[in-house]
Scaffold this motif. Structure first.
Motif, PDB file in Angstrom:
ATOM      1  N   LEU A 108       2.447 -40.180 -17.665  1.00 17.34           N
ATOM      2  CA  LEU A 108       2.237 -41.359 -16.818  1.00 17.34           C
ATOM      3  C   LEU A 108       1.265 -41.048 -15.688  1.00 17.34           C
ATOM      4  CD1 LEU A 108       3.105 -44.283 -15.992  1.00 17.34           C
ATOM      5  CD2 LEU A 108       4.871 -43.194 -14.580  1.00 17.34           C
ATOM      6  N   LEU A 109       1.437 -39.901 -15.029  1.00 17.98           N
ATOM      7  CA  LEU A 109       0.582 -39.524 -13.905  1.00 17.98           C
ATOM      8  C   LEU A 109      -0.847 -39.232 -14.359  1.00 17.98           C
ATOM      9  CD1 LEU A 109       3.137 -37.272 -12.032  1.00 17.98           C
ATOM     10  CD2 LEU A 109       2.211 -39.442 -11.191  1.00 17.98           C
ATOM     11  N   ALA A 110      -0.989 -38.577 -15.507  1.00 12.16           N
ATOM     12  CA  ALA A 110      -2.336 -38.250 -15.989  1.00 12.16           C
ATOM     13  C   ALA A 110      -3.098 -39.493 -16.421  1.00 12.16           C
ATOM     14  CB  ALA A 110      -2.252 -37.258 -17.152  1.00 12.16           C
ATOM     15  N   LYS A 111      -2.381 -40.522 -16.858  1.00 13.91           N
ATOM     16  CA  LYS A 111      -3.050 -41.733 -17.342  1.00 13.91           C
ATOM     17  C   LYS A 111      -3.141 -42.835 -16.288  1.00 13.91           C
ATOM     18  CE  LYS A 111      -2.060 -40.935 -22.220  1.00 13.91           C
ATOM     19  NZ  LYS A 111      -1.348 -41.383 -23.442  1.00 13.91           N
ATOM     20  N   LYS A 206      -0.534 -31.771 -17.463  1.00  8.43           N
ATOM     21  CA  LYS A 206      -0.151 -30.959 -16.308  1.00  8.43           C
ATOM     22  C   LYS A 206      -1.375 -30.369 -15.608  1.00  8.43           C
ATOM     23  CE  LYS A 206       4.193 -29.769 -18.617  1.00  8.43           C
ATOM     24  NZ  LYS A 206       4.890 -28.742 -19.417  1.00  8.43           N
ATOM     25  N   THR A 207      -2.365 -29.966 -16.391  1.00  7.95           N
ATOM     26  CA  THR A 207      -3.593 -29.410 -15.815  1.00  7.95           C
ATOM     27  C   THR A 207      -4.341 -30.472 -15.023  1.00  7.95           C
ATOM     28  OG1 THR A 207      -3.720 -28.014 -17.795  1.00  7.95           O
ATOM     29  CG2 THR A 207      -5.641 -28.024 -16.357  1.00  7.95           C
ATOM     30  N   TYR A 208      -4.337 -31.684 -15.524  1.00  9.58           N
ATOM     31  CA  TYR A 208      -4.953 -32.825 -14.818  1.00  9.58           C
ATOM     32  C   TYR A 208      -4.312 -32.991 -13.432  1.00  9.58           C
ATOM     33  CZ  TYR A 208      -6.243 -37.718 -13.877  1.00  9.58           C
ATOM     34  OH  TYR A 208      -6.707 -38.872 -13.297  1.00  9.58           O
ATOM     35  N   ILE A 209      -2.980 -32.944 -13.377  1.00  9.33           N
ATOM     36  CA  ILE A 209      -2.267 -33.113 -12.108  1.00  9.33           C
ATOM     37  C   ILE A 209      -2.588 -31.963 -11.153  1.00  9.33           C
ATOM     38  CG2 ILE A 209       0.038 -33.202 -11.057  1.00  9.33           C
ATOM     39  CD1 ILE A 209       0.959 -34.542 -13.755  1.00  9.33           C
TER      40      ILE A 209
END
Length: 416
Positions: A108-111, A206-209
């Motif tokens: 959800l956070l990455a998108k 996770k890497t995106y965050i």
């Protein structure tokens, strides 16, 4: 928010949601002492109200209708149901109502994180997400501390316990991928549909965050390099080991020369590298700062209680802090083109119908300008050729030529 009670809503009472309930109940006195208020779960959204659960929950707290959660007087909502739909709509509605949100939902956070952070800032509510990266390792909180004095150059690590378990078992027991994946599913390490884990999506989210937190920006998911482990086999793992390396699914976010790079790829690590020592379902994160140098954090990355621990810590933290707007998340396009040839890589060559000899293959690579540091050659009685080499200057053109002229399939992996 009541002066004496903090009312919590739960979206999802599965593995992690059940762990959150257990943690709040078992740590009730400690939380009350720390916060000066009692923490109570007053509403829980589930898909099936009749389902038997590992943790007991009163019937009057359970609902299958999100509207009941929205209409209740909850102060904070913990979102652990996962997925993007309908979760995204639920979280938006709760933020607009003025509810603080604690989430473990990395997808959800990455998108939608860029939008949700702006929305939370606009409505003056906290959006906390420590549990979305590396489970029980409090890496996001640690990074926030370092960012006060350090410029962080890169963050890398093993961010998915399922794939790390699979690679560990493949190497140690010399079992093929499909067999180990089945074991992982039976043990509960892998989902019935393991695609998000084994194809590298989970680690990429996770890497995106991490990049958003460390660099204030990230690449769009489509612009990052992503390669999973589903095509790895024992031949590659064995030759890498003979050359003094271990293959791990390595996630990395770095910024050099103004350009941001984001990747999740099977990567060769020297056997004595700290991340190479991380086995089974453990996660680890390595941080490189300009003042502090290199630091390594390791722990259980998933499961009921490690993730629940991070969720409840987030909940307690935001209850002790005044609201301050978060730095806005941003996305940028990748800068420049990737180099035509890998600087230093592990080249795995295989042929079941070799046209030529192993000597002719190595001579061709030498003439083509590929610098081979070390190599292992296996050429068995069935005329199956396998070559593993640590080399530099290997490019797509060499891969095509090997296939065309020698009937060789080549795969390339980065070397740390």
């Amino acid at each position: 928010m009541s002066a004496s009670v903090v009312k919590v809503g739960l979206l999802g009472v599965g593995t992690v949601g059940g762990g959150v309930l257990k943690t709040i109940r078992s740590q009730q006195q400690k939380l009350s002492d720390r916060l000066g208020r009692r923490v109570e779960v007053v509403k829980a959204l589930v898909r099936n109200a009749e389902k038997q659960r590992s943790v007991p929950i009163e019937n009057n707290l359970i609902t299958t209708r999100f509207e009941e959660v929205l209409a209740s007087d909850v102060d904070i909502v913990v979102e652990v149901m996962g997925g993007v739909e309908p979760t995204y709509g639920y979280v938006r509605a709760l933020i607009e109502k003025g509810c603080h949100i604690v989430t473990a939902n990395k997808e959800l956070l990455a998108k939608h994180g860029t939008e949700l952070v702006r929305l939370a800032n606009r409505h003056g509510v906290q959006l906390a997400y420590e549990a979305s990266v590396a489970g029980g390792i409090p890496i996001l909180g640690v990074l926030r501390q370092f960012l006060r004095t350090n410029d962080i150059v890169s963050v890398s690590g093993i961010l998915n316990g399922t794939t790390n378990y699979i690679l560990t078992r493949m190497e140690q027991e010399k079992l093929p991928y499909a067999e180990v994946l089945k074991q992982a599913q039976e043990l509960g390490y892998a989902e019935a549909d393991p695609a998000s884990d084994v194809e590298g999506w989970d680690a990429l989210y996770k890497t995106y965050i991490l990049a958003q937190l460390v660099f204030g920006e990230s690449l769009p998911l489509h612009a990052a390099e992503r390669q999973g482990i589903e095509k790895l086999h024992l031949g590659q793992i064995g030759l890498a080991r003979e050359l003094g390396y271990r293959i791990k699914l390595l996630a990395k976010a770095s910024k050099a020369g103004g350009g941001l790079q984001l990747s999740v790829r099977p990567t060769l690590l020297p056997l004595d590298h700290p991340l190479a020592q991380v086995q089974d379902a453990y996660n680890a994160v390595q941080v490189s700062g300009n003042i502090v140098g290199d630091l390594l954090f390791m722990g259980k990355g998933a499961g009921e209680l490690p993730t629940a621990s991070a969720v409840v810590e987030d909940l307690a933290y935001l209850l002790t802090q005044r609201f301050t707007p978060q730095p806005v998340w941003q996305e940028s396009e990748p800068a420049g083109n990737r180099e035509a040839g890998e600087k230093r890589c592990f080249c795995y060559l295989e042929s079941k119908a070799l046209r030529g000899t192993p000597d002719q293959v190595t001579h061709f690579l030498d003439r083509a300008g590929v610098l081979v540091e070390k190599q292992r050659i296996q050429y068995d009685w069935a005329s199956v050729l396998r070559i593993g080499m640590i080399a530099s200057g290997f490019a797509e053109e060499h891969k095509k030529a090997l296939h065309r002229d020698f009937g060789i399939r080549a795969e390339v992996f980065p070397v740390l």
